[in-house]
Design an enzyme around this catalytic site. Structure first.
Site, short mmCIF file in Angstrom:
data_model
loop_
_atom_site.label_atom_id
_atom_site.label_comp_id
_atom_site.label_asym_id
_atom_site.label_seq_id
_atom_site.Cartn_x
_atom_site.Cartn_y
_atom_site.Cartn_z
CE LYS A 119 -24.92 26.49 -6.27
NZ LYS A 119 -24.21 25.53 -5.43
CE LYS A 200 -32.25 25.81 -3.20
NZ LYS A 200 -31.00 25.08 -3.37
CE LYS A 203 -26.16 25.34 3.51
NZ LYS A 203 -25.41 24.75 2.40
P1 TYM Z 1 -26.64 22.04 0.49
O1 TYM Z 1 -25.54 22.34 1.42
O2 TYM Z 1 -27.06 23.10 -0.46
O3 TYM Z 1 -27.94 21.59 1.27
C1 TYM Z 1 -27.87 20.61 2.28
C2 TYM Z 1 -29.13 19.78 2.28
O4 TYM Z 1 -30.28 20.60 2.50
C3 TYM Z 1 -31.22 20.39 1.46
N1 TYM Z 1 -31.89 21.66 1.18
C4 TYM Z 1 -33.21 21.87 1.28
N2 TYM Z 1 -34.22 21.05 1.59
C5 TYM Z 1 -35.48 21.59 1.59
N3 TYM Z 1 -35.74 22.88 1.30
C6 TYM Z 1 -34.75 23.74 0.98
N4 TYM Z 1 -35.00 25.01 0.72
C7 TYM Z 1 -33.41 23.24 0.96
N5 TYM Z 1 -32.22 23.81 0.69
C8 TYM Z 1 -31.29 22.83 0.83
C9 TYM Z 1 -30.40 19.92 0.28
O5 TYM Z 1 -31.18 19.23 -0.66
C10 TYM Z 1 -29.37 19.05 0.96
O6 TYM Z 1 -29.91 17.76 1.22
N6 TYM Z 1 -24.39 19.31 -3.01
C11 TYM Z 1 -24.96 19.26 -1.68
C12 TYM Z 1 -24.01 18.76 -0.61
C13 TYM Z 1 -23.40 17.42 -0.88
C14 TYM Z 1 -24.03 16.18 -0.72
C15 TYM Z 1 -23.04 15.21 -1.02
C16 TYM Z 1 -25.32 15.80 -0.37
C17 TYM Z 1 -22.10 17.21 -1.26
N7 TYM Z 1 -21.90 15.86 -1.33
C18 TYM Z 1 -23.33 13.85 -1.00
C19 TYM Z 1 -25.62 14.43 -0.35
C20 TYM Z 1 -24.62 13.47 -0.66
C21 TYM Z 1 -25.39 20.67 -1.29
O7 TYM Z 1 -24.84 21.63 -1.74
O8 TYM Z 1 -26.33 20.70 -0.32
#
Ligand code: TYM
Length: 335
Positions: A119, A200, A203
């Site tokens: 990032k 991947k 979003k």
């Molecule tokens: P975020 O918002 O990017 O994604 C949310 C969840 O979706 C999963 N994910 C995917 N799984 C499969 N294929 C993909 N292409 C894909 N893109 C995203 C992510 O692995 C995630 O589970 N840092 C985290 C948010 C967070 C969090 C936490 C998660 C903040 N605090 C505490 C768990 C526990 C994030 O940005 O996820």
């Protein structure tokens, strides 16, 4: 009388940046839904994390995204009667614990995070929040004495870091935090972009053919799948297939519940167009009920507020006691 054993505690969250896509759904939310009854589940809309994304400078839009995401959790089957759902910024203990943990986390650990590196390389102006982001994520998890964190595989490094942060704190100040473990799906832990199946699904990616968003119209879903990048051959055996075909088979497998072997055999000797055409129906069968349930929640904002108020109340109770434990052990305050 003997007490029932404590259910294992689950915590996870999604950032309200961009729109929820089928990668988030498959990688994270389907796992959450499957363990609602067997675990004590806490699911958070991590809006404090969203502030690290430069595009989220519009307060109105961020607030709307947070509500949309909470409604989408429920529309995806995260029943608020069986899980706690809340907004991270409404439980101030997250930011408070994050500060304490920032002070005990070596800077070198944060510089090693691959998400920070990629990032930071992509954005010209990088806020310090982006570097400290995984510490806030550790605070999210540790505040609830979390045992299990169901995520997609891109988050595994962050959960391992949370575990290391907890271990270090326990070592410095005595037993304080439960050490959490990640949980990823065997199939579907990383759904790839439809237009670029070696990257991947994300979003933040631009372009219409990259992702399938949960609130996309049936027409957009069809267009994205039919245009998905494959190859010029006709190889359906999973291990031999190209990344694009493997990605389509994986989405099919997870959403239909059929094995990849059955799916591969069905299309062997036919063109990829047949697989894509049927995949459109499989995806639609999953998305149509989500869209309908989502419309129900947006029609009733008072109900959404009721769920989020109750969720924040419960979360505050758990979080405050763990925060007090951590502050006390670190020598903060008078008692
Ligand atoms: P975020 O918002 O990017 O994604 C949310 C969840 O979706 C999963 N994910 C995917 N799984 C499969 N294929 C993909 N292409 C894909 N893109 C995203 C992510 O692995 C995630 O589970 N840092 C985290 C948010 C967070 C969090 C936490 C998660 C903040 N605090 C505490 C768990 C526990 C994030 O940005 O996820």
């Amino acid at each position: 009388m003997s007490q029932a054993p404590r259910k294992s505690r689950v915590f996870s969250g999604v950032q309200p940046s961009g729109s929820l896509h089928i990668g988030n759904y498959v990688g994270a939310l389907t796992q959450w839904r499957d363990i609602l009854d067997s675990h004590d589940c806490i699911f958070c809309v991590v809006d404090l994390h969203a502030l690290t994304v430069p595009e989220n400078v519009d307060p109105k839009a961020l607030r709307a995204k947070s509500r949309e995401l909470a409604a989408l959790y429920m529309a995806c089957g995260i029943d608020p009667e069986r899980a706690t759902i809340f907004l991270q910024s409404e439980v101030t203990a997250h930011a408070e614990l994050a500060w304490v943990l920032t002070c005990t986390t070596p800077l070198s650990w944060l510089h090693k995070m691959t998400q920070f590196k990629s990032k930071a390389a992509a954005n010209e102006a990088v806020g310090s929040g982006l570097l400290c982001y995984p510490v806030l994520q550790a605070a999210d998890i540790l505040l609830y004495d979390t045992d299990v964190v169901p995520v997609g595989d891109d988050q595994v490094q962050h959960i391992e870091l949370a575990r290391n942060i907890a271990s270090r704190f326990n070592h410095l100040f005595g037993e304080t935090f439960v050490l959490p473990k990640h949980k990823v799906r065997q199939a579907g832990a990383r759904i790839m972009g439809l237009d670029e199946p070696t990257a991947k699904m994300s979003k933040s990616a631009s372009g219409t053919g990259h992702a399938i968003y949960l609130l996309d119209s049936p027409k957009r879903v069809k267009k994205a799948i039919m245009r998905a990048k494959t190859d010029l051959g006709c190889e359906f055996r999973f291990d031999e297939a190209s990344p694009g075909v493997r990605n389509l088979i994986t989405i099919y497998e997870v959403l239909s519940g059929e094995s990849r072997e059955v799916i591969s055999e069905r299309y062997e000797g036919r063109g990829y167009g047949y697989l894509k055409k049927d995949l459109v129906d499989v995806v639609e069968a999953s998305l149509a009920p989500i869209r309908a349930a989502y419309a129900g929640y947006t029609d009733d904002p008072a109900e959404l507020d009721r769920v989020l108020d109750a969720g924040a109340d419960r979360a505050r109770g758990v979080a405050q006691s763990v925060l007090s434990r951590a502050m006390r052990n670190a020598g903060l305050g008078r008692r």
